[in-house]
Design a protein around this motif. Structure first.
Motif, PDB file in Angstrom:
ATOM      1  N   PRO A 142       0.825  -1.212   0.000  1.00 37.07           N
ATOM      2  CA  PRO A 142       0.000   0.000   0.000  1.00 37.07           C
ATOM      3  C   PRO A 142       0.862   1.267   0.000  1.00 37.07           C
ATOM      4  N   LEU A 143       0.532   2.193  -0.877  1.00 36.90           N
ATOM      5  CA  LEU A 143       1.248   3.458  -0.936  1.00 36.90           C
ATOM      6  C   LEU A 143       0.644   4.446   0.065  1.00 36.90           C
ATOM      7  N   PRO A 144       1.410   5.422   0.520  1.00 32.87           N
ATOM      8  CA  PRO A 144       0.860   6.448   1.407  1.00 32.87           C
ATOM      9  C   PRO A 144      -0.324   7.148   0.732  1.00 32.87           C
ATOM     10  N   PRO A 145      -1.302   7.574   1.484  1.00 27.51           N
ATOM     11  CA  PRO A 145      -2.490   8.196   0.875  1.00 27.51           C
ATOM     12  C   PRO A 145      -2.175   9.476   0.102  1.00 27.51           C
ATOM     13  N   ASN A 146      -1.065  10.116   0.404  1.00 19.04           N
ATOM     14  CA  ASN A 146      -0.717  11.358  -0.296  1.00 19.04           C
ATOM     15  C   ASN A 146       0.218  11.136  -1.488  1.00 19.04           C
ATOM     16  N   LEU A 147       0.419   9.865  -1.893  1.00 24.40           N
ATOM     17  CA  LEU A 147       1.240   9.533  -3.051  1.00 24.40           C
ATOM     18  C   LEU A 147       0.362   8.913  -4.125  1.00 24.40           C
ATOM     19  N   ARG A 148       0.384   9.508  -5.311  1.00 23.83           N
ATOM     20  CA  ARG A 148      -0.429   9.012  -6.418  1.00 23.83           C
ATOM     21  C   ARG A 148       0.404   8.863  -7.680  1.00 23.83           C
TER      22      ARG A 148
END
Length: 448
Positions: free
Chosen positions: A261-267
């Motif tokens: 899972p990527l950090p929520p602020n990384l897209r």
């Protein structure tokens, strides 16, 4: 026939990838001074022929756009008129031809066009150049481009280097013309956004190894976690299965899937680089041309040193720029300050000089079009100067040593029929699958 002062120039662009199509089409607009010239696009068939999605992302409109082989393109450039007494009476279909290809492709087309236009009183002006930063194969790439009427250099520094190479081998250097990257532009950076946005501009082939690409992704993830108030974007060039100018055997998308899972602020984002820069506060890259786009707009820009400053990475080009820094420095809040003298030498001018960067090239083209006749195209490489090299370069595009299509060259003498077109599409799909999916797997297995 040259265009009159009141008639729009007719331009053909031959490109072999999405990036080169963008460069070629935008260069055509800059060279004509017309935002909507009469522009016909030809996409050279190969492993990197852009997909409809990639073409849409580039966002450059053409009056026509079709995929061709080398022989088909040369036939289109012949411009024969029905009933013409001889080739001298045939009318070239374009005023300017832009070759937006890898060096070998340019060389093949120069020889093919020289053969196609042999004996013509008038012919189109032929233009070529480079998509971005020239940091490898300088002599090889330049000599393969020699023979065009204009060889465009994207900066003062490149123009000086190009002339030195040509003069050093005794070749005519008069074709070298200083311009700038055609896709610079956009609104200047006006200050931090909310949220503050960091963009990592990924490259298909730099760095190459899984370890290095995984390292960069891990550092991007770490930066996002260290700065939860920032928006962190991984700007990708292509989707898995697509190819650009360079092969991408280890897409960041696949590495990200395995990273958990990527950090929520990384897209992960796609799209036009200019639109992404509209919301960027810090552009980070290894050596992408996106850094020059960013610097032109005065967006804070970092060229990473984590993997060293090496010719293989291309970041050696930015020595002296003031933009070299590491992820550790960025994590600690470092903001780079570009060196103004270095920026000016790269053709990255946000002070208004960019608007006149193409004037010299436009003047040269106007002069050539006004001439009663143009001399034949005369590349440096000939069967006499490079007998062990040139035939192989031409053969890769199904051309013989004299520039004429070899027997059996695809569609050398006629338009393909419906059945042939279906078979060709199927074969092309199988070829791309082999190059893009199967070959990388085999190479990686060989490294085990």
């Amino acid at each position: 026939m040259p265009a009159s002062a009141t008639k729009a120039l007719r331009v053909a662009v031959l490109a072999d990838s999405d990036t080169r199509w963008k460069w070629g089409a935008l260069t055509a607009r800059r060279l004509t001074g017309d935002p909507e010239p009469r522009l016909d696009g030809y996409l050279l068939r190969g492993r990197a022929t852009p997909t409809p999605r990639q073409l849409k992302e580039v966002g450059v409109r053409a009056d026509s756009l079709r995929e061709v082989t080398a022989a088909e393109f040369l036939r289109a450039m012949r411009g024969d008129t029905a009933g013409a007494a001889d080739t001298a009476d045939a009318c070239a279909p374009y005023d300017v031809v832009v070759l937006a290809l890898v060096g070998g492709g340019v060389q093949a087309m120069l020889h093919g066009l020289a053969r196609t236009w042999q004996g013509r009183g008038k012919r189109p002006v032929v233009v070529t150049g480079y998509v971005g930063v020239v940091y490898e194969k300088l002599a090889d790439g330049l000599l393969l481009r020699h023979g065009a009427d204009l060889v465009l250099a994207n900066s003062r520094q490149d123009a000086e280097r190009f002339r030195a190479v040509y003069e050093g081998v005794g070749a005519d250097a008069s074709a070298v013309t200083e311009v700038a990257l055609p896709f610079l532009g956009g609104s200047p950076y006006a200050g931090e956004h909310d949220p503050y946005t960091v963009v990592f501009a990924a490259q298909p082939s730099v760095p190459e190894t899984r370890a290095d690409r995984t390292y960069l992704l891990d550092r991007l993830v770490r930066h996002a976690r260290l700065h939860p108030g920032r928006e962190v974007l991984l700007k990708l060039r292509s989707r898995p299965g697509e190819h650009t100018t360079h092969l991408e055997e280890l897409p960041y998308q696949k590495l990200a899937q395995k990273a958990g899972p990527l950090p929520p602020n990384l897209r992960l984002v796609y799209g036009n680089m200019g639109e992404v820069l509209d919301r960027t506060d810090l552009l980070v890259t290894v050596s992408s041309t996106a850094a020059l786009e960013s610097l032109h707009r005065r967006v804070p820009t970092v060229v990473l040193t984590d993997l060293g400053i090496r010719e293989a990475l291309g970041n050696h080009h930015f020595v002296g720029s003031g933009c070299l820094a590491s992820w550790d420095q960025l994590d600690a809040g470092h903001t780079p300050v570009p060196d103004e003298a270095w920026v000016a030498r790269q053709g990255v001018a946000a002070d208004g000089a960019y608007e006149t960067a193409f004037d010299a090239a436009r003047d040269r083209i106007a002069g050539l079009l006004a001439a009663d006749r143009l001399p034949p195209l005369t590349p440096y490489y000939t069967p006499r100067t490079a007998p062990g090299y040139l035939p192989g370069v031409l053969a890769r595009h199904h051309l013989g040593p004299d520039g004429s299509p070899l027997p059996g060259a695809p569609a050398a003498d006629r338009q393909p029929g419906p059945v042939r077109q279906i078979v060709r599409r199927a074969a092309r799909g199988a070829y791309r699958h082999g190059v893009q999916r199967v070959a990388p797997v085999i190479r990686r297995m060989g490294e085990l």
